[in-house]
Design a protein around this motif. Structure first.
Motif, PDB file in Angstrom:
ATOM      1  N   VAL A 218      -1.219 -12.233  -7.729  1.00 45.81           N
ATOM      2  CA  VAL A 218      -2.290 -12.941  -8.076  1.00 45.81           C
ATOM      3  C   VAL A 218      -3.348 -12.942  -6.933  1.00 45.81           C
ATOM      4  O   VAL A 218      -4.619 -13.048  -7.182  1.00 45.81           O
ATOM      5  N   ASP A 219      -3.068 -13.137  -5.426  1.00 41.76           N
ATOM      6  CA  ASP A 219      -3.839 -13.034  -4.477  1.00 41.76           C
ATOM      7  C   ASP A 219      -4.466 -11.896  -4.605  1.00 41.76           C
ATOM      8  O   ASP A 219      -5.929 -11.621  -4.137  1.00 41.76           O
ATOM      9  N   ASP A 220      -4.057 -10.389  -4.850  1.00 47.76           N
ATOM     10  CA  ASP A 220      -4.732  -9.426  -4.788  1.00 47.76           C
ATOM     11  C   ASP A 220      -5.678  -9.413  -6.022  1.00 47.76           C
ATOM     12  O   ASP A 220      -6.837  -8.743  -5.900  1.00 47.76           O
ATOM     13  N   GLN A 221      -5.267 -10.063  -7.202  1.00 50.97           N
ATOM     14  CA  GLN A 221      -6.331  -9.962  -8.252  1.00 50.97           C
ATOM     15  C   GLN A 221      -7.395 -10.920  -8.007  1.00 50.97           C
ATOM     16  O   GLN A 221      -8.487 -10.656  -8.200  1.00 50.97           O
ATOM     17  N   VAL A 222      -7.166 -12.089  -7.392  1.00 51.50           N
ATOM     18  CA  VAL A 222      -8.226 -12.908  -7.031  1.00 51.50           C
ATOM     19  C   VAL A 222      -9.252 -12.346  -5.998  1.00 51.50           C
ATOM     20  O   VAL A 222     -10.489 -12.360  -6.188  1.00 51.50           O
ATOM     21  N   GLU A 223      -8.704 -11.625  -5.047  1.00 47.80           N
ATOM     22  CA  GLU A 223      -9.857 -10.769  -3.956  1.00 47.80           C
ATOM     23  C   GLU A 223     -10.563  -9.601  -4.885  1.00 47.80           C
ATOM     24  O   GLU A 223     -11.771  -9.618  -4.493  1.00 47.80           O
ATOM     25  N   GLY A 224      -9.910  -9.036  -5.925  1.00 46.12           N
ATOM     26  CA  GLY A 224     -10.629  -8.005  -6.511  1.00 46.12           C
ATOM     27  C   GLY A 224     -11.702  -8.617  -7.161  1.00 46.12           C
ATOM     28  O   GLY A 224     -13.052  -8.074  -7.339  1.00 46.12           O
ATOM     29  N   ALA A 284     -12.721   0.733  -8.635  1.00 46.72           N
ATOM     30  CA  ALA A 284     -12.694  -0.151  -7.716  1.00 46.72           C
ATOM     31  C   ALA A 284     -12.570   0.139  -6.405  1.00 46.72           C
ATOM     32  O   ALA A 284     -13.211  -0.731  -5.209  1.00 46.72           O
ATOM     33  N   LYS A 285     -11.806   0.971  -6.043  1.00 48.35           N
ATOM     34  CA  LYS A 285     -11.898   1.525  -4.552  1.00 48.35           C
ATOM     35  C   LYS A 285     -13.180   1.947  -4.136  1.00 48.35           C
ATOM     36  O   LYS A 285     -13.509   1.629  -2.809  1.00 48.35           O
ATOM     37  N   LYS A 286     -13.776   2.771  -4.996  1.00 46.30           N
ATOM     38  CA  LYS A 286     -15.072   3.135  -4.541  1.00 46.30           C
ATOM     39  C   LYS A 286     -16.150   2.199  -4.399  1.00 46.30           C
ATOM     40  O   LYS A 286     -16.775   2.043  -3.193  1.00 46.30           O
ATOM     41  N   ILE A 287     -16.559   1.143  -5.421  1.00 40.54           N
ATOM     42  CA  ILE A 287     -17.413   0.138  -5.139  1.00 40.54           C
ATOM     43  C   ILE A 287     -17.152  -0.971  -4.568  1.00 40.54           C
ATOM     44  O   ILE A 287     -18.096  -1.705  -4.306  1.00 40.54           O
ATOM     45  N   LEU A 288     -16.167  -1.168  -4.713  1.00 36.90           N
ATOM     46  CA  LEU A 288     -15.617  -2.803  -3.975  1.00 36.90           C
ATOM     47  C   LEU A 288     -14.731  -2.407  -2.569  1.00 36.90           C
ATOM     48  O   LEU A 288     -14.636  -3.524  -2.027  1.00 36.90           O
ATOM     49  N   ASN A 289     -14.442  -1.276  -2.462  1.00 34.73           N
ATOM     50  CA  ASN A 289     -13.250  -1.005  -1.319  1.00 34.73           C
ATOM     51  C   ASN A 289     -12.174  -2.037  -1.559  1.00 34.73           C
ATOM     52  O   ASN A 289     -11.708  -2.525  -0.438  1.00 34.73           O
ATOM     53  N   TRP A 290     -11.743  -2.035  -2.742  1.00 35.80           N
ATOM     54  CA  TRP A 290     -10.525  -2.641  -3.109  1.00 35.80           C
ATOM     55  C   TRP A 290      -9.181  -2.141  -3.523  1.00 35.80           C
ATOM     56  O   TRP A 290      -9.404  -0.899  -4.442  1.00 35.80           O
ATOM     57  N   GLU A 291      -8.264  -2.471  -3.133  1.00 36.03           N
ATOM     58  CA  GLU A 291      -6.971  -2.097  -3.649  1.00 36.03           C
ATOM     59  C   GLU A 291      -5.902  -2.947  -3.526  1.00 36.03           C
ATOM     60  O   GLU A 291      -5.921  -3.832  -2.483  1.00 36.03           O
ATOM     61  N   PRO A 292      -4.782  -3.097  -4.271  1.00 42.07           N
ATOM     62  CA  PRO A 292      -3.798  -4.078  -4.062  1.00 42.07           C
ATOM     63  C   PRO A 292      -3.249  -4.094  -2.638  1.00 42.07           C
ATOM     64  O   PRO A 292      -2.809  -2.899  -2.251  1.00 42.07           O
TER      65      PRO A 292
END
Length: 329
Positions: A218-224, A284-292
């Motif tokens: 859930v913490d990763d999901q919220v960050e995304g 998500a990696k490209k535009i948000l710089n996000w990954e779990p």
């Protein structure tokens, strides 16, 4: 001056964690829920927080918020098979009428709105892993169609408001998410397995167990979600953990984690249950710089600790012992 955000579905699993995050970030948070599937205990710790206000309301009815509003997060919807098979009409209404009401509110307030969609828009996918440009393989008249089509319509009307009214919109496609505050008996894989283990029951796997899922803490999901809201991207984005595992192997992980002696038993696969579920998170990696960041072993330990802390009354409460009864042909 603090920004104000409305979060619908605030008493739900994911909605309550989003309330925590935005309060921690200094926002004035308005939570809204009608408790049809949400739980008051999920927001109990927030009720005395000065920056949190709660409104009990069904968003399928007209929604009005006094004063300024900067952002809306639309997370009001049944999200588990138990729920949307029990209340199919309400599921369709919250995805259609509820979304329409909130888009209208966003337009009136000139607020940015983020819509919670789901990997279920891909149905039982013929493309693997699932990318945002895949249109899906969905049975519109099947028992799961009430949820799948509610979410697909939700995306369509959101993009219509974006294109026609130039509304600032964001769409997150959420893949299987888990963590503290999940309902123990809501029919989803993780709480189902953990509840059975804690009650000393055998773990139930549907089908042959070779179907796959990808679980995001859930913490990763919220960050995304947080990063997507403040991005400049208006189209759907997958947020999930691409680490895929079969249900059979996952059941064996739960047996080891809980240190129980239960067997794994097999039952017929529900209608239209997807055989594969794995997000492609390249976008998500490209535009948000996000990954779990949280691996499954760590996240599952935290989740199991939460379920172990439940009372016996909560542990043995049964909402539906076998939801497959709802979805037979």
């Amino acid at each position: 001056m603090s920004k104000t955000i409305l979060i619908t579905g605030a008493a739900g699993f994911l909605g309550s964690h989003l309330c925590d995050r935005f309060i921690a970030e200094g926002f004035e948070v308005i939570g809204m829920d009608n408790f049809i599937t949400g739980d008051r205990k999920n927001i109990q710790h927030l009720l005395d927080v000065p920056s949190f206000k709660f409104i009990e309301h069904d968003i399928t009815e007209f929604v009005n918020i006094q004063g300024h509003l900067d952002y809306i997060l639309h997370f009001a919807s049944p999200a588990s098979p138990i729920d949307y098979l029990k209340i199919p009409i309400q599921t369709l209404k919250v995805g259609s009428l509820g979304t329409h009401n909130l888009l209208g509110l966003a337009k009136a307030k000139k607020a940015r709105i983020l819509i919670a969609s789901t990997s279920e828009v891909y149905g039982d996918p013929l493309v693997h892993p699932q990318t945002e440009d895949y249109y899906g393989n969905v049975n519109t008249i099947g028992p799961r169609g009430v949820y799948d089509e509610a979410k697909r319509f939700q995306e369509s009307i959101t993009m219509a408001y974006h294109r026609f009214h130039c509304l600032e919109t964001r769409i997150v496609r959420i893949f299987n998410t888990y963590g503290p505050r999940m309902r123990l008996n809501d029919g989803r894989v993780i709480p189902a397995f953990m509840g059975q283990a804690l009650r000393g029951e055998d773990l139930t796997v549907f089908g042959d167990g070779l179907q796959t899922r990808s679980f995001c803490y859930v913490d990763d999901q919220v960050e995304g979600i947080y990063k997507l809201l403040f991005s400049d991207y208006a189209y759907p984005v997958n947020i999930g953990n691409p680490h895929e595992i079969s249900i059979k192997d996952f059941a064996e992980e739960i047996v080891k984690l809980t240190d129980t002696k239960q067997k794994i038993v097999y039952k017929a696969l529900p209608i239209d249950d997807p055989m594969q579920r794995q997000p492609d998170i390249t976008l998500a990696k490209k535009i948000l710089n996000w990954e779990p960041k949280v691996d499954r072993a760590e996240g599952m330990k935290k989740t199991f600790a939460y379920f172990k802390g439940l009372s016996k009354e909560e542990l043995f409460k049964s909402e539906h012992k076998d939801f497959t009864n709802h979805i037979k042909r």
